[in-house]
Design a protein around this motif. Sequence first.
Motif, PDB file in Angstrom:
ATOM      1  N   THR A 122      76.943  19.140 -20.341  1.00 47.70           N
ATOM      2  CA  THR A 122      76.891  20.378 -19.571  1.00 47.70           C
ATOM      3  C   THR A 122      77.839  20.344 -18.374  1.00 47.70           C
ATOM      4  OG1 THR A 122      75.122  19.513 -18.154  1.00 47.70           O
ATOM      5  CG2 THR A 122      74.464  20.656 -20.194  1.00 47.70           C
ATOM      6  N   ASN A 123      78.011  21.503 -17.737  1.00 49.22           N
ATOM      7  CA  ASN A 123      78.796  21.585 -16.508  1.00 49.22           C
ATOM      8  C   ASN A 123      78.289  20.586 -15.469  1.00 49.22           C
ATOM      9  OD1 ASN A 123      80.612  23.627 -17.196  1.00 49.22           O
ATOM     10  ND2 ASN A 123      79.222  25.253 -16.550  1.00 49.22           N
ATOM     11  N   LYS A 124      76.990  20.613 -15.241  1.00 44.81           N
ATOM     12  CA  LYS A 124      76.385  19.756 -14.220  1.00 44.81           C
ATOM     13  C   LYS A 124      76.607  18.290 -14.536  1.00 44.81           C
ATOM     14  CE  LYS A 124      71.980  18.830 -11.873  1.00 44.81           C
ATOM     15  NZ  LYS A 124      70.530  19.201 -11.799  1.00 44.81           N
ATOM     16  N   GLY A 125      76.353  17.913 -15.780  1.00 49.65           N
ATOM     17  CA  GLY A 125      76.479  16.515 -16.162  1.00 49.65           C
ATOM     18  C   GLY A 125      77.910  16.007 -16.076  1.00 49.65           C
ATOM     19  N   LEU A 126      78.860  16.794 -16.591  1.00 51.13           N
ATOM     20  CA  LEU A 126      80.259  16.365 -16.571  1.00 51.13           C
ATOM     21  C   LEU A 126      80.808  16.374 -15.146  1.00 51.13           C
ATOM     22  CD1 LEU A 126      82.614  15.398 -18.245  1.00 51.13           C
ATOM     23  CD2 LEU A 126      83.264  17.780 -18.649  1.00 51.13           C
ATOM     24  N   SER A 127      80.398  17.350 -14.351  1.00 52.58           N
ATOM     25  CA  SER A 127      80.840  17.416 -12.954  1.00 52.58           C
ATOM     26  C   SER A 127      80.373  16.185 -12.184  1.00 52.58           C
ATOM     27  CB  SER A 127      80.307  18.683 -12.278  1.00 52.58           C
ATOM     28  OG  SER A 127      80.823  19.845 -12.883  1.00 52.58           O
ATOM     29  N   LYS A 128      79.121  15.799 -12.412  1.00 58.84           N
ATOM     30  CA  LYS A 128      78.564  14.632 -11.724  1.00 58.84           C
ATOM     31  C   LYS A 128      79.255  13.350 -12.174  1.00 58.84           C
ATOM     32  CE  LYS A 128      74.143  12.486 -10.496  1.00 58.84           C
ATOM     33  NZ  LYS A 128      72.657  12.562 -10.668  1.00 58.84           N
ATOM     34  N   ALA A 129      79.514  13.257 -13.478  1.00 61.13           N
ATOM     35  CA  ALA A 129      80.147  12.049 -14.010  1.00 61.13           C
ATOM     36  C   ALA A 129      81.571  11.885 -13.489  1.00 61.13           C
ATOM     37  CB  ALA A 129      80.148  12.091 -15.536  1.00 61.13           C
ATOM     38  N   THR A 130      82.321  12.982 -13.405  1.00 57.86           N
ATOM     39  CA  THR A 130      83.718  12.878 -12.985  1.00 57.86           C
ATOM     40  C   THR A 130      83.877  12.546 -11.505  1.00 57.86           C
ATOM     41  OG1 THR A 130      83.801  15.310 -12.743  1.00 57.86           O
ATOM     42  CG2 THR A 130      84.642  14.355 -14.799  1.00 57.86           C
ATOM     43  N   LYS A 131      82.784  12.619 -10.737  1.00 60.97           N
ATOM     44  CA  LYS A 131      82.852  12.163  -9.344  1.00 60.97           C
ATOM     45  C   LYS A 131      83.203  10.682  -9.272  1.00 60.97           C
ATOM     46  CE  LYS A 131      79.700  15.458  -7.125  1.00 60.97           C
ATOM     47  NZ  LYS A 131      78.418  15.627  -6.368  1.00 60.97           N
ATOM     48  N   ASN A 132      82.869   9.970 -10.347  1.00 61.32           N
ATOM     49  CA  ASN A 132      83.170   8.535 -10.423  1.00 61.32           C
ATOM     50  C   ASN A 132      84.295   8.249 -11.409  1.00 61.32           C
ATOM     51  OD1 ASN A 132      81.006   7.651  -8.633  1.00 61.32           O
ATOM     52  ND2 ASN A 132      79.624   8.298 -10.267  1.00 61.32           N
ATOM     53  N   MET A 133      85.135   9.254 -11.661  1.00 60.10           N
ATOM     54  CA  MET A 133      86.268   9.096 -12.571  1.00 60.10           C
ATOM     55  C   MET A 133      87.561   9.553 -11.889  1.00 60.10           C
ATOM     56  SD  MET A 133      84.775  10.427 -16.245  1.00 60.10           S
ATOM     57  CE  MET A 133      83.308   9.730 -16.998  1.00 60.10           C
ATOM     58  N   SER A 134      87.782   9.128 -10.664  1.00 56.73           N
ATOM     59  CA  SER A 134      88.961   9.576  -9.927  1.00 56.73           C
ATOM     60  C   SER A 134      90.271   9.097 -10.545  1.00 56.73           C
ATOM     61  CB  SER A 134      88.886   9.103  -8.470  1.00 56.73           C
ATOM     62  OG  SER A 134      88.794   7.690  -8.396  1.00 56.73           O
ATOM     63  N   SER A 135      90.189   8.069 -11.407  1.00 57.97           N
ATOM     64  CA  SER A 135      91.391   7.545 -12.065  1.00 57.97           C
ATOM     65  C   SER A 135      91.760   8.337 -13.322  1.00 57.97           C
ATOM     66  CB  SER A 135      91.178   6.074 -12.445  1.00 57.97           C
ATOM     67  OG  SER A 135      90.074   5.933 -13.339  1.00 57.97           O
ATOM     68  N   LEU A 136      90.939   9.314 -13.717  1.00 58.00           N
ATOM     69  CA  LEU A 136      91.157  10.055 -14.962  1.00 58.00           C
ATOM     70  C   LEU A 136      92.474  10.836 -14.927  1.00 58.00           C
ATOM     71  CD1 LEU A 136      89.476  10.447 -17.591  1.00 58.00           C
ATOM     72  CD2 LEU A 136      88.797  12.669 -16.674  1.00 58.00           C
ATOM     73  N   GLU A 137      93.289  10.654 -15.975  1.00 59.19           N
ATOM     74  CA  GLU A 137      94.569  11.341 -16.087  1.00 59.19           C
ATOM     75  C   GLU A 137      94.596  12.346 -17.231  1.00 59.19           C
ATOM     76  OE1 GLU A 137      97.620   8.411 -16.401  1.00 59.19           O
ATOM     77  OE2 GLU A 137      97.172   7.500 -14.445  1.00 59.19           O
ATOM     78  N   ILE A 146      81.439  23.657 -21.685  1.00 57.70           N
ATOM     79  CA  ILE A 146      81.936  23.611 -20.314  1.00 57.70           C
ATOM     80  C   ILE A 146      82.546  24.960 -19.949  1.00 57.70           C
ATOM     81  CG2 ILE A 146      83.452  22.415 -18.709  1.00 57.70           C
ATOM     82  CD1 ILE A 146      81.101  20.767 -19.865  1.00 57.70           C
ATOM     83  N   THR A 147      82.220  25.449 -18.755  1.00 61.43           N
ATOM     84  CA  THR A 147      82.699  26.762 -18.314  1.00 61.43           C
ATOM     85  C   THR A 147      83.646  26.606 -17.120  1.00 61.43           C
ATOM     86  OG1 THR A 147      80.898  27.112 -16.725  1.00 61.43           O
ATOM     87  CG2 THR A 147      80.488  27.748 -19.024  1.00 61.43           C
ATOM     88  N   ASN A 148      84.015  27.744 -16.564  1.00 63.38           N
ATOM     89  CA  ASN A 148      84.920  27.766 -15.426  1.00 63.38           C
ATOM     90  C   ASN A 148      84.377  26.965 -14.245  1.00 63.38           C
ATOM     91  OD1 ASN A 148      87.509  28.876 -14.852  1.00 63.38           O
ATOM     92  ND2 ASN A 148      86.567  30.201 -13.325  1.00 63.38           N
ATOM     93  N   ALA A 149      83.059  27.040 -14.028  1.00 59.46           N
ATOM     94  CA  ALA A 149      82.436  26.308 -12.927  1.00 59.46           C
ATOM     95  C   ALA A 149      82.616  24.797 -13.097  1.00 59.46           C
ATOM     96  CB  ALA A 149      80.951  26.649 -12.851  1.00 59.46           C
ATOM     97  N   GLY A 150      82.459  24.331 -14.321  1.00 62.89           N
ATOM     98  CA  GLY A 150      82.652  22.911 -14.591  1.00 62.89           C
ATOM     99  C   GLY A 150      84.095  22.482 -14.366  1.00 62.89           C
ATOM    100  N   LEU A 151      85.040  23.307 -14.816  1.00 62.46           N
ATOM    101  CA  LEU A 151      86.451  22.979 -14.634  1.00 62.46           C
ATOM    102  C   LEU A 151      86.818  22.873 -13.155  1.00 62.46           C
ATOM    103  CD1 LEU A 151      88.284  25.159 -17.313  1.00 62.46           C
ATOM    104  CD2 LEU A 151      87.969  22.685 -17.317  1.00 62.46           C
ATOM    105  N   LYS A 152      86.245  23.747 -12.358  1.00 69.26           N
ATOM    106  CA  LYS A 152      86.522  23.737 -10.923  1.00 69.26           C
ATOM    107  C   LYS A 152      86.132  22.396 -10.299  1.00 69.26           C
ATOM    108  CE  LYS A 152      85.516  26.363  -6.696  1.00 69.26           C
ATOM    109  NZ  LYS A 152      84.766  27.535  -6.143  1.00 69.26           N
ATOM    110  N   ASN A 153      84.955  21.913 -10.652  1.00 66.26           N
ATOM    111  CA  ASN A 153      84.483  20.629 -10.120  1.00 66.26           C
ATOM    112  C   ASN A 153      85.297  19.463 -10.657  1.00 66.26           C
ATOM    113  OD1 ASN A 153      82.400  21.807  -8.598  1.00 66.26           O
ATOM    114  ND2 ASN A 153      81.017  21.801 -10.357  1.00 66.26           N
ATOM    115  N   ILE A 154      85.652  19.530 -11.926  1.00 67.57           N
ATOM    116  CA  ILE A 154      86.454  18.466 -12.531  1.00 67.57           C
ATOM    117  C   ILE A 154      87.798  18.350 -11.823  1.00 67.57           C
ATOM    118  CG2 ILE A 154      87.694  17.783 -14.621  1.00 67.57           C
ATOM    119  CD1 ILE A 154      85.352  19.131 -16.195  1.00 67.57           C
ATOM    120  N   GLY A 155      88.431  19.501 -11.541  1.00 65.26           N
ATOM    121  CA  GLY A 155      89.709  19.495 -10.846  1.00 65.26           C
ATOM    122  C   GLY A 155      89.615  18.854  -9.474  1.00 65.26           C
ATOM    123  N   ARG A 156      88.533  19.121  -8.772  1.00 66.50           N
ATOM    124  CA  ARG A 156      88.326  18.530  -7.447  1.00 66.50           C
ATOM    125  C   ARG A 156      88.074  17.030  -7.537  1.00 66.50           C
ATOM    126  NH1 ARG A 156      84.105  22.990  -4.873  1.00 66.50           N
ATOM    127  NH2 ARG A 156      85.646  24.608  -4.373  1.00 66.50           N
TER     128      ARG A 156
END
Length: 271
Positions: A122-137, A146-156
């Motif tokens: 989900t948006n929430k789950g992927l957003s939370k996980a990517t907080k610890n994936m700063s090396s992701l390319e 995943i929706t627009n809200a999830g993409l916004k958090n992933i980008g940040r």
Amino acid sequence: MENLSEDIIMLIMKKVGVVDILLNLQKVCRSWRNICKDPALWRSIDMHSNYSYHIITCCSTTRINRTRYVMNDMIKHAIDRSCGQLIDIKLEKHFNVDILKYLTYRKNQLKRLQIVSCKKVTNKGLSKATKNMSSLEELHIYFGNITNAGLKNIGRNCPRLKSLTFDHQGRSIPTAIAKSMPELRHLSLFGNQISNRDLEAILDGCPHLESLDLRECFKLDLYGMPLGLRCSSSIKTLLLPNDSIADYQYGSSINRLYDTDDDDDDYRYVR
């Protein structure tokens, strides 16, 4: 096989894949068992949906609900064996956000994540996980929720993100890409319902784009339009809505479920 070097054996194992390593190869002999424990073998993990079919057909008494448990158990074991060296992982169908949590807890320096038809991510789950994936390319999402809200958090959360695939996402319009992913070089929006206005915003917000896949984005009107000319002049590799999809890796078969009515049985592999 006795005369093969460890490097050659490891190369063969990488080609064979996770399931056969855990089910079969590590049981061949002690030396193969030791090679199977080498973290270098687990830097890239591919758990594609054919593996679930493999388990069902090879273990005829295993049902689909059991397969979900088995696949999650196996991927956790594979992540453990990487010993923090995992950089590339591909998940399909049976996996949920718990696997992403497990992945981040193991402090891997992940650079590439691919998620295919994982409806429980989900948006929430992927957003939370990517907080610890700063090396992701690289992030590749196919047939997801995943929706627009999830993409916004992933980008940040992932400032190093250079490549994004956001294919077959239904009615979700990925406008957050324009505001949160300025460093993108490669973008695929195959089968999405973006408009000319959405695309223009993405081009403005992602000035470094080198490749762009717009196949089956049929709401776009680019032919003979200024936006179409802009795309063709600024994007090195451009695929338009009506371009051939013959080389596209996923078709309708990705949504097929494998099932069986046989009784449950336990799955065991050597730890």
